[in-house]
Design a protein around this motif. Structure first.
Motif, PDB file in Angstrom:
ATOM      1  N   UNK A 129     -55.306 -11.037  -1.413  1.00  0.00           N
ATOM      2  CA  UNK A 129     -54.475 -10.690  -0.263  1.00  0.00           C
ATOM      3  C   UNK A 129     -53.313  -9.795  -0.700  1.00  0.00           C
ATOM      4  N   UNK A 130     -52.616 -10.232  -1.744  1.00  0.00           N
ATOM      5  CA  UNK A 130     -51.458  -9.471  -2.208  1.00  0.00           C
ATOM      6  C   UNK A 130     -51.883  -8.099  -2.709  1.00  0.00           C
ATOM      7  N   UNK A 131     -53.042  -8.095  -3.360  1.00  0.00           N
ATOM      8  CA  UNK A 131     -53.572  -6.829  -3.866  1.00  0.00           C
ATOM      9  C   UNK A 131     -53.769  -5.841  -2.718  1.00  0.00           C
ATOM     10  N   UNK A 132     -54.359  -6.365  -1.647  1.00  0.00           N
ATOM     11  CA  UNK A 132     -54.641  -5.498  -0.495  1.00  0.00           C
ATOM     12  C   UNK A 132     -53.368  -5.027   0.179  1.00  0.00           C
ATOM     13  N   UNK A 133     -52.372  -5.935   0.277  1.00  0.00           N
ATOM     14  CA  UNK A 133     -51.086  -5.531   0.845  1.00  0.00           C
ATOM     15  C   UNK A 133     -50.482  -4.411   0.019  1.00  0.00           C
ATOM     16  N   UNK A 134     -50.645  -4.570  -1.279  1.00  0.00           N
ATOM     17  CA  UNK A 134     -50.073  -3.573  -2.185  1.00  0.00           C
ATOM     18  C   UNK A 134     -50.654  -2.197  -1.941  1.00  0.00           C
ATOM     19  N   UNK A 135     -51.949  -2.176  -1.625  1.00  0.00           N
ATOM     20  CA  UNK A 135     -52.612  -0.889  -1.422  1.00  0.00           C
ATOM     21  C   UNK A 135     -52.175  -0.264  -0.106  1.00  0.00           C
ATOM     22  N   UNK A 136     -52.168  -1.058   0.953  1.00  0.00           N
ATOM     23  CA  UNK A 136     -51.907  -0.504   2.279  1.00  0.00           C
ATOM     24  C   UNK A 136     -50.431  -0.209   2.530  1.00  0.00           C
TER      25      UNK A 136
END
Lengths: 145, 169
Positions: free
Chosen positions: B162-169
């Motif tokens: 989840x955090x990884x994806x937030x980081x990308x977007x």
């Protein structure tokens, strides 16, 4: 280890069905640097576990030996008591012996004094007797002459 | 148990005790104090230690109870538990920054887990205890331990993604 195998282990791991040995295999696998992107989270987890396991307690732990001190104290006390009793007894025995010896000495002296007194008395009597004898002897000799 | 036995069997547990204490109390200082306190207690009770089948399990149970008591006392004092003095020990230089970032995030995620899951994960994934031993320490069935552990592992992984994806977007 091949990727398919690792993925199978990972699935077991998520369900907490892996043995300690299998988990070690996973840990070893994630030590390497090139791990497929979709397994990156696991690599982070296993690296973190390894890292945490390497942490050490660096402060000292004071172990108080209060109990043994007490033990030794009691031993010392016992020795002191025994020693004092011993010296006390020894002293009293010495005193008693001294008194007895003095008493015996005085008694002996008394006895000896008595003997000497009587001896003196006896000798004076004997001398008086002897004088009497001389007197009569002189009388006899003189009358006979 | 004499001093030599204590030094050989109980003292080596100090790192495990410290790590579990730190996991629960978070602050390094408090974990150190707790470890010293716990070993003083163990030392005082060293004559009774040989009665326990596993001194290790006993020490871990003691640590767990001690730390949970500490936490309870602190919560009743209305003090919030915000500590961030954990050190991010350096990984080998070749590892990517992304991975490093991820590793330190695992620490935060583990801190946020419910206490039971936190203890189980600590004992299993970091200290490598068997499920039976963990069950004994926590007074739980081994299956219950497995369920909680599985939940903890999944939570950590999902949160990381989840955090990884937030980081990308």
């Amino acid at each position: 280890m091949e990727l398919a195998n690792i993925e199978k282990l990972i699935e077991k791991y998520e369900n907490a069905e892996t043995s300690l040995q299998e988990e070690q295999e996973l840990k070893d696998y994630f030590q390497q640097t090139d791990v497929p992107g979709h397994l990156l989270e696991y690599q982070a987890m296993f690296n973190y576990f390894d890292e945490s396991n390497a942490e050490r307690f660096t402060k000292s732990i004071p172990l108080k030996t209060k109990k043994t001190y007490w033990k030794w104290l009691s031993v010392a006390a016992a020795i002191a008591i025994m020693f004092s009793i011993y010296t006390y007894n020894a002293n009293t025995i010495n005193d008693l012996e001294k008194k007895e010896a003095e008493f015996a000495y005085q008694e002996t002296q008394k006895a000896l004094q008595m003997v000497s007194k009587n001896l003196n008395k006896g000798s004076s009597v004997a001398i008086a007797g002897l004088r009497e004898f001389e007197k009569t002897q002189n009388k006899i000799f003189i009358t006979n002459k | 148990m004499n001093q030599a036995e204590f030094v050989n069997t109980v003292l080596p547990l100090k790192d495990k005790v410290f790590r579990l204490a730190k996991r629960l109390l978070i602050s390094i200082d408090e974990a150190e104090d707790a470890t010293q306190d716990l070993f003083l207690k163990l030392w005082k009770n060293k004559n009774k230690l040989s009665e326990y089948r596993s001194v290790e399990a006993f020490a871990m149970t003691m640590t767990k109870n001690y730390c949970l008591d500490q936490l309870k006392a602190k919560r009743s004092n209305n003090l919030s538990l915000v500590h961030s003095n954990y050190k991010d020990n350096n990984l080998s230089l070749e590892r990517s920054i992304e991975l490093k970032d991820c590793v330190s995030r695992v620490h935060q995620l583990m801190t946020d887990l419910p206490e039971k899951q936190k203890i189980i994960m600590q004992l299993r994934d970091i200290e490598n205890f068997e499920f039976e031993e963990i069950g004994k320490i926590l007074d739980l069935q081994p299956t219950a331990v497995r369920v909680a552990l599985s939940r903890a592992r999944k939570t950590i992984r999902e949160q990381l993604i989840k955090q990884q994806n937030y980081g990308i977007s």
